[in-house]
Design a protein around this motif. Sequence first.
Motif, PDB file in Angstrom:
ATOM      1  N   ALA A  73       0.817  -1.312  -0.131  1.00 54.63           N
ATOM      2  CA  ALA A  73      -0.023   0.042  -0.110  1.00 54.63           C
ATOM      3  C   ALA A  73       0.848   1.097  -0.115  1.00 54.63           C
ATOM      4  O   ALA A  73       0.569   2.066  -0.611  1.00 54.63           O
ATOM      5  CB  ALA A  73      -0.891  -0.026   1.188  1.00 54.63           C
ATOM      6  N   GLY A  74       2.023   1.219   0.770  1.00 53.74           N
ATOM      7  CA  GLY A  74       2.967   2.279   0.766  1.00 53.74           C
ATOM      8  C   GLY A  74       3.468   2.630  -0.367  1.00 53.74           C
ATOM      9  O   GLY A  74       3.632   3.710  -1.193  1.00 53.74           O
ATOM     10  N   THR A  75       3.962   1.677  -1.244  1.00 55.72           N
ATOM     11  CA  THR A  75       4.552   1.628  -2.443  1.00 55.72           C
ATOM     12  C   THR A  75       3.671   2.125  -3.633  1.00 55.72           C
ATOM     13  O   THR A  75       3.844   3.117  -4.368  1.00 55.72           O
ATOM     14  CB  THR A  75       5.035   0.307  -2.966  1.00 55.72           C
ATOM     15  OG1 THR A  75       5.641  -0.151  -1.904  1.00 55.72           O
ATOM     16  CG2 THR A  75       6.029   0.598  -4.254  1.00 55.72           C
ATOM     17  N   ALA A 118       1.093   9.357  -6.325  1.00 53.87           N
ATOM     18  CA  ALA A 118       1.311  10.702  -5.968  1.00 53.87           C
ATOM     19  C   ALA A 118       2.365  11.395  -6.847  1.00 53.87           C
ATOM     20  O   ALA A 118       3.629  11.496  -6.904  1.00 53.87           O
ATOM     21  CB  ALA A 118       1.726  10.803  -4.792  1.00 53.87           C
ATOM     22  N   GLU A 119       1.890  12.078  -8.278  1.00 50.11           N
ATOM     23  CA  GLU A 119       2.780  12.799  -8.860  1.00 50.11           C
ATOM     24  C   GLU A 119       2.371  14.002  -8.984  1.00 50.11           C
ATOM     25  O   GLU A 119       1.630  14.427  -8.739  1.00 50.11           O
ATOM     26  CB  GLU A 119       2.323  12.004 -10.412  1.00 50.11           C
ATOM     27  CG  GLU A 119       3.650  12.541 -11.346  1.00 50.11           C
ATOM     28  CD  GLU A 119       3.104  12.068 -12.685  1.00 50.11           C
ATOM     29  OE1 GLU A 119       4.219  12.523 -13.529  1.00 50.11           O
ATOM     30  OE2 GLU A 119       2.564  11.133 -12.957  1.00 50.11           O
ATOM     31  N   ALA A 120       3.528  14.709  -9.251  1.00 52.09           N
ATOM     32  CA  ALA A 120       3.386  16.386  -9.030  1.00 52.09           C
ATOM     33  C   ALA A 120       2.692  16.643 -10.194  1.00 52.09           C
ATOM     34  O   ALA A 120       2.672  16.199 -11.289  1.00 52.09           O
ATOM     35  CB  ALA A 120       4.942  16.966  -9.197  1.00 52.09           C
ATOM     36  N   PRO A 162      -0.325  16.087 -15.054  1.00 51.51           N
ATOM     37  CA  PRO A 162       0.912  15.593 -14.711  1.00 51.51           C
ATOM     38  C   PRO A 162       2.178  16.029 -15.134  1.00 51.51           C
ATOM     39  O   PRO A 162       2.254  16.112 -16.153  1.00 51.51           O
ATOM     40  CB  PRO A 162       0.900  14.070 -14.773  1.00 51.51           C
ATOM     41  CG  PRO A 162      -0.618  13.804 -15.204  1.00 51.51           C
ATOM     42  CD  PRO A 162      -1.021  15.148 -15.891  1.00 51.51           C
ATOM     43  N   GLU A 163       3.194  16.223 -14.151  1.00 51.03           N
ATOM     44  CA  GLU A 163       4.378  16.615 -14.575  1.00 51.03           C
ATOM     45  C   GLU A 163       5.139  15.770 -15.733  1.00 51.03           C
ATOM     46  O   GLU A 163       5.805  16.457 -16.454  1.00 51.03           O
ATOM     47  CB  GLU A 163       5.590  16.881 -13.315  1.00 51.03           C
ATOM     48  CG  GLU A 163       6.534  17.870 -13.599  1.00 51.03           C
ATOM     49  CD  GLU A 163       7.357  17.963 -12.466  1.00 51.03           C
ATOM     50  OE1 GLU A 163       7.240  16.990 -11.453  1.00 51.03           O
ATOM     51  OE2 GLU A 163       8.194  18.764 -12.295  1.00 51.03           O
ATOM     52  N   SER A 164       4.883  14.522 -15.832  1.00 49.16           N
ATOM     53  CA  SER A 164       5.415  13.594 -16.722  1.00 49.16           C
ATOM     54  C   SER A 164       4.772  13.840 -18.122  1.00 49.16           C
ATOM     55  O   SER A 164       5.461  13.408 -19.133  1.00 49.16           O
ATOM     56  CB  SER A 164       5.363  12.266 -16.431  1.00 49.16           C
ATOM     57  OG  SER A 164       3.855  11.877 -16.363  1.00 49.16           O
TER      58      SER A 164
END
Length: 86
Positions: free
Chosen positions: A38-40, A46-48, A60-62
Amino acid sequence: MGKVLFWVVAFLGGLLATRVLAQVAAKKMYNDSLPKQAGTQRVVEAEAMVRCAHCGLHLPESEAISKAGANFCSQAHATLGAKSPR
Ligand SMILES: [Zn+2]
């Protein structure tokens, strides 16, 4: 006859004990691995987000196109350049 019955009961008891121990071990391993997964996932999700300097669209930044220190949503808006904020 009593001897055969004893061995049948002993065999079935051993099988039952093995199954119960395997289930307990599997449940423990599943619970140990669950919080880590879950943490991974949370980190991956969460992408900027950046704002297009021309139209103000958030993306998304990408996927953004960076040009002259500003982010744009598309090549067309990167060509048009940054629009002054109203
Ligand atoms: Zn744009």
